[in-house]
Design a protein around this motif. Sequence first.
Motif, PDB file in Angstrom:
ATOM      1  N   ALA A  42     -66.806  31.787   1.813  1.00  0.00           N
ATOM      2  CA  ALA A  42     -65.969  30.982   2.711  1.00  0.00           C
ATOM      3  C   ALA A  42     -65.910  31.658   4.075  1.00  0.00           C
ATOM      4  O   ALA A  42     -65.942  32.887   4.171  1.00  0.00           O
ATOM      5  CB  ALA A  42     -64.562  30.842   2.142  1.00  0.00           C
ATOM      6  N   PRO A  43     -65.829  30.885   5.136  1.00  0.00           N
ATOM      7  CA  PRO A  43     -65.723  31.482   6.473  1.00  0.00           C
ATOM      8  C   PRO A  43     -64.404  32.231   6.639  1.00  0.00           C
ATOM      9  O   PRO A  43     -63.354  31.753   6.212  1.00  0.00           O
ATOM     10  CB  PRO A  43     -65.808  30.277   7.412  1.00  0.00           C
ATOM     11  CG  PRO A  43     -65.439  29.093   6.576  1.00  0.00           C
ATOM     12  CD  PRO A  43     -65.862  29.408   5.184  1.00  0.00           C
ATOM     13  N   GLN A  44     -64.472  33.403   7.254  1.00  0.00           N
ATOM     14  CA  GLN A  44     -63.271  34.193   7.525  1.00  0.00           C
ATOM     15  C   GLN A  44     -62.892  34.001   8.989  1.00  0.00           C
ATOM     16  O   GLN A  44     -63.513  34.551   9.891  1.00  0.00           O
ATOM     17  CB  GLN A  44     -63.518  35.673   7.214  1.00  0.00           C
ATOM     18  CG  GLN A  44     -62.255  36.516   7.308  1.00  0.00           C
ATOM     19  CD  GLN A  44     -62.452  37.907   6.737  1.00  0.00           C
ATOM     20  OE1 GLN A  44     -63.164  38.077   5.749  1.00  0.00           O
ATOM     21  NE2 GLN A  44     -61.831  38.893   7.339  1.00  0.00           N
ATOM     22  N   SER A  45     -61.864  33.212   9.207  1.00  0.00           N
ATOM     23  CA  SER A  45     -61.496  32.805  10.562  1.00  0.00           C
ATOM     24  C   SER A  45     -60.989  33.975  11.388  1.00  0.00           C
ATOM     25  O   SER A  45     -60.385  34.918  10.866  1.00  0.00           O
ATOM     26  CB  SER A  45     -60.425  31.719  10.512  1.00  0.00           C
ATOM     27  OG  SER A  45     -60.878  30.600   9.786  1.00  0.00           O
ATOM     28  N   SER A  46     -61.215  33.880  12.688  1.00  0.00           N
ATOM     29  CA  SER A  46     -60.768  34.899  13.636  1.00  0.00           C
ATOM     30  C   SER A  46     -59.639  34.342  14.499  1.00  0.00           C
ATOM     31  O   SER A  46     -59.278  33.157  14.414  1.00  0.00           O
ATOM     32  CB  SER A  46     -61.935  35.315  14.527  1.00  0.00           C
ATOM     33  OG  SER A  46     -62.332  34.219  15.354  1.00  0.00           O
ATOM     34  N   ARG A  47     -59.109  35.178  15.372  1.00  0.00           N
ATOM     35  CA  ARG A  47     -58.106  34.734  16.340  1.00  0.00           C
ATOM     36  C   ARG A  47     -58.669  33.640  17.240  1.00  0.00           C
ATOM     37  O   ARG A  47     -57.965  32.698  17.606  1.00  0.00           O
ATOM     38  CB  ARG A  47     -57.648  35.919  17.192  1.00  0.00           C
ATOM     39  CG  ARG A  47     -56.774  36.922  16.469  1.00  0.00           C
ATOM     40  CD  ARG A  47     -56.521  38.155  17.308  1.00  0.00           C
ATOM     41  NE  ARG A  47     -55.566  39.048  16.681  1.00  0.00           N
ATOM     42  CZ  ARG A  47     -54.266  39.076  16.950  1.00  0.00           C
ATOM     43  NH1 ARG A  47     -53.768  38.240  17.843  1.00  0.00           N
ATOM     44  NH2 ARG A  47     -53.463  39.906  16.328  1.00  0.00           N
ATOM     45  N   LYS A  48     -59.942  33.761  17.600  1.00  0.00           N
ATOM     46  CA  LYS A  48     -60.569  32.746  18.450  1.00  0.00           C
ATOM     47  C   LYS A  48     -60.620  31.402  17.729  1.00  0.00           C
ATOM     48  O   LYS A  48     -60.372  30.350  18.345  1.00  0.00           O
ATOM     49  CB  LYS A  48     -61.982  33.199  18.823  1.00  0.00           C
ATOM     50  CG  LYS A  48     -62.785  32.196  19.656  1.00  0.00           C
ATOM     51  CD  LYS A  48     -62.150  31.933  21.012  1.00  0.00           C
ATOM     52  CE  LYS A  48     -63.122  31.286  21.994  1.00  0.00           C
ATOM     53  NZ  LYS A  48     -63.704  30.014  21.523  1.00  0.00           N
ATOM     54  N   ASP A  49     -60.930  31.400  16.441  1.00  0.00           N
ATOM     55  CA  ASP A  49     -60.921  30.162  15.671  1.00  0.00           C
ATOM     56  C   ASP A  49     -59.525  29.544  15.664  1.00  0.00           C
ATOM     57  O   ASP A  49     -59.373  28.324  15.768  1.00  0.00           O
ATOM     58  CB  ASP A  49     -61.370  30.425  14.226  1.00  0.00           C
ATOM     59  CG  ASP A  49     -62.817  30.885  14.139  1.00  0.00           C
ATOM     60  OD1 ASP A  49     -63.671  30.301  14.832  1.00  0.00           O
ATOM     61  OD2 ASP A  49     -63.084  31.829  13.378  1.00  0.00           O
ATOM     62  N   ALA A  50     -58.502  30.385  15.536  1.00  0.00           N
ATOM     63  CA  ALA A  50     -57.126  29.890  15.544  1.00  0.00           C
ATOM     64  C   ALA A  50     -56.794  29.248  16.881  1.00  0.00           C
ATOM     65  O   ALA A  50     -56.190  28.160  16.937  1.00  0.00           O
ATOM     66  CB  ALA A  50     -56.155  31.029  15.237  1.00  0.00           C
ATOM     67  N   PRO A 221     -51.431  35.211  15.219  1.00  0.00           N
ATOM     68  CA  PRO A 221     -51.617  34.619  16.553  1.00  0.00           C
ATOM     69  C   PRO A 221     -51.103  33.189  16.650  1.00  0.00           C
ATOM     70  O   PRO A 221     -50.704  32.743  17.733  1.00  0.00           O
ATOM     71  CB  PRO A 221     -53.133  34.678  16.765  1.00  0.00           C
ATOM     72  CG  PRO A 221     -53.725  34.782  15.401  1.00  0.00           C
ATOM     73  CD  PRO A 221     -52.724  35.552  14.599  1.00  0.00           C
ATOM     74  N   LEU A 222     -51.087  32.470  15.546  1.00  0.00           N
ATOM     75  CA  LEU A 222     -50.568  31.102  15.571  1.00  0.00           C
ATOM     76  C   LEU A 222     -49.048  31.097  15.729  1.00  0.00           C
ATOM     77  O   LEU A 222     -48.492  30.265  16.444  1.00  0.00           O
ATOM     78  CB  LEU A 222     -50.973  30.358  14.291  1.00  0.00           C
ATOM     79  CG  LEU A 222     -52.461  30.029  14.159  1.00  0.00           C
ATOM     80  CD1 LEU A 222     -52.768  29.509  12.760  1.00  0.00           C
ATOM     81  CD2 LEU A 222     -52.885  28.996  15.202  1.00  0.00           C
ATOM     82  N   ALA A 223     -48.379  32.033  15.066  1.00  0.00           N
ATOM     83  CA  ALA A 223     -46.924  32.106  15.182  1.00  0.00           C
ATOM     84  C   ALA A 223     -46.503  32.476  16.603  1.00  0.00           C
ATOM     85  O   ALA A 223     -45.440  32.046  17.072  1.00  0.00           O
ATOM     86  CB  ALA A 223     -46.365  33.123  14.192  1.00  0.00           C
ATOM     87  N   ALA A 224     -47.336  33.249  17.282  1.00  0.00           N
ATOM     88  CA  ALA A 224     -47.003  33.677  18.635  1.00  0.00           C
ATOM     89  C   ALA A 224     -47.558  32.750  19.709  1.00  0.00           C
ATOM     90  O   ALA A 224     -47.236  32.917  20.889  1.00  0.00           O
ATOM     91  CB  ALA A 224     -47.543  35.096  18.867  1.00  0.00           C
ATOM     92  N   HIS A 225     -48.354  31.781  19.324  1.00  0.00           N
ATOM     93  CA  HIS A 225     -49.027  30.906  20.289  1.00  0.00           C
ATOM     94  C   HIS A 225     -48.006  30.022  21.013  1.00  0.00           C
ATOM     95  O   HIS A 225     -47.172  29.365  20.385  1.00  0.00           O
ATOM     96  CB  HIS A 225     -50.056  30.038  19.574  1.00  0.00           C
ATOM     97  CG  HIS A 225     -51.117  29.484  20.470  1.00  0.00           C
ATOM     98  ND1 HIS A 225     -50.845  28.604  21.498  1.00  0.00           N
ATOM     99  CD2 HIS A 225     -52.466  29.688  20.498  1.00  0.00           C
ATOM    100  CE1 HIS A 225     -51.977  28.279  22.106  1.00  0.00           C
ATOM    101  NE2 HIS A 225     -52.971  28.928  21.528  1.00  0.00           N
ATOM    102  N   GLN A 226     -48.097  29.989  22.333  1.00  0.00           N
ATOM    103  CA  GLN A 226     -47.117  29.252  23.124  1.00  0.00           C
ATOM    104  C   GLN A 226     -47.309  27.737  23.064  1.00  0.00           C
ATOM    105  O   GLN A 226     -46.424  26.986  23.479  1.00  0.00           O
ATOM    106  CB  GLN A 226     -47.168  29.714  24.585  1.00  0.00           C
ATOM    107  CG  GLN A 226     -46.794  31.175  24.784  1.00  0.00           C
ATOM    108  CD  GLN A 226     -45.365  31.470  24.339  1.00  0.00           C
ATOM    109  OE1 GLN A 226     -44.410  30.946  24.905  1.00  0.00           O
ATOM    110  NE2 GLN A 226     -45.218  32.301  23.315  1.00  0.00           N
TER     111      GLN A 226
END
Length: 317
Positions: A42-50, A221-226
């Motif tokens: 399975a793909p392991q997502s990164s911050r950039k993917d998020a 990063p999603l929880a902190a995303h503005q």
Amino acid sequence: MSDGRLSVFKTYKLYVGGKFPRSESGRVYEVTDSKGKWLANAPQSSRKDARDAVVAARKAFGGWSGATAYNRGQILYRIAEMLEGRRDQFVREVAEAEGLSKSKAAAVVDAAVDRWVWYAGWTDKIAQIVGGANPVAGPFFNLSTPEPTGVVTVLAPQKSSFLGLVSVLAPVIAAGNTAVVVASAASPLPALSLGEVLATSDLPGGVVNILSGKTAEIAAPLAAHQDVNGIDLTGADADLAKELEIAAADNLKRVSRPPVARHHPETETHGAAHPQAVDGDGDDWSADPGTRRLTAFLETKTVWHPTGALGVSGSSY
């Protein structure tokens, strides 16, 4: 057909913006069944993917939230239709992911299809139970109506890889929000396959975006995303949920917390008992879902409008 034919292994990909990219980092991780047998990479997502998923969700929000509730219901029902057509595939994937017998996995998939139909029926009714006219002292009409919150991050349950996933995702989009879903880390394959269904079910690209990988790594990063307006912490353990809730407070995200464990005195061996947040699989996903999740990511808009001079002589209109 030759007995020596090589199997064609499925390549699982992320689902972002209506497309199927590999992880930006190029990383994958092994997914195994309940007995440790390899199933797929399975793909392991990164911050950039998020971040890419949030951009896609924000872009889709205007059109999806602006669609009629009836139209959203039609599309959710279409998702159920498409799932029904691929029932055997999902029965196999759920059985492998959760270590269930074929009959039990079939019951789970049937319940997930029914859950889509349930929420499809609610799309044009939720406004009647959470909105309405309010009595006020003055010559005004005062009307409250629900509106979607915006982009919502959904941490899917870790153990209930399909029915639990549908139970947390469907109400978010039924209410007019768009979603960035972080699939179960250990059992992401049913979620990634769901992306294939969504892509062919009239759901606009970007309304649902599905990521796989390490939950904590993607969720932070999603929880902190503005540009994320809400987060459902169902798939987070107690420690991670606390960290994410703190990060989410920076831009006042709406937060749906994991359920709280019930205290059973007869099981206590020592010390004081304190209820603790538990993994979202503490929920009984086969139970009547009610409307709690439908209303979790709704805002209320209230409008005042003058009535004019209403009296025994009638309206001044």
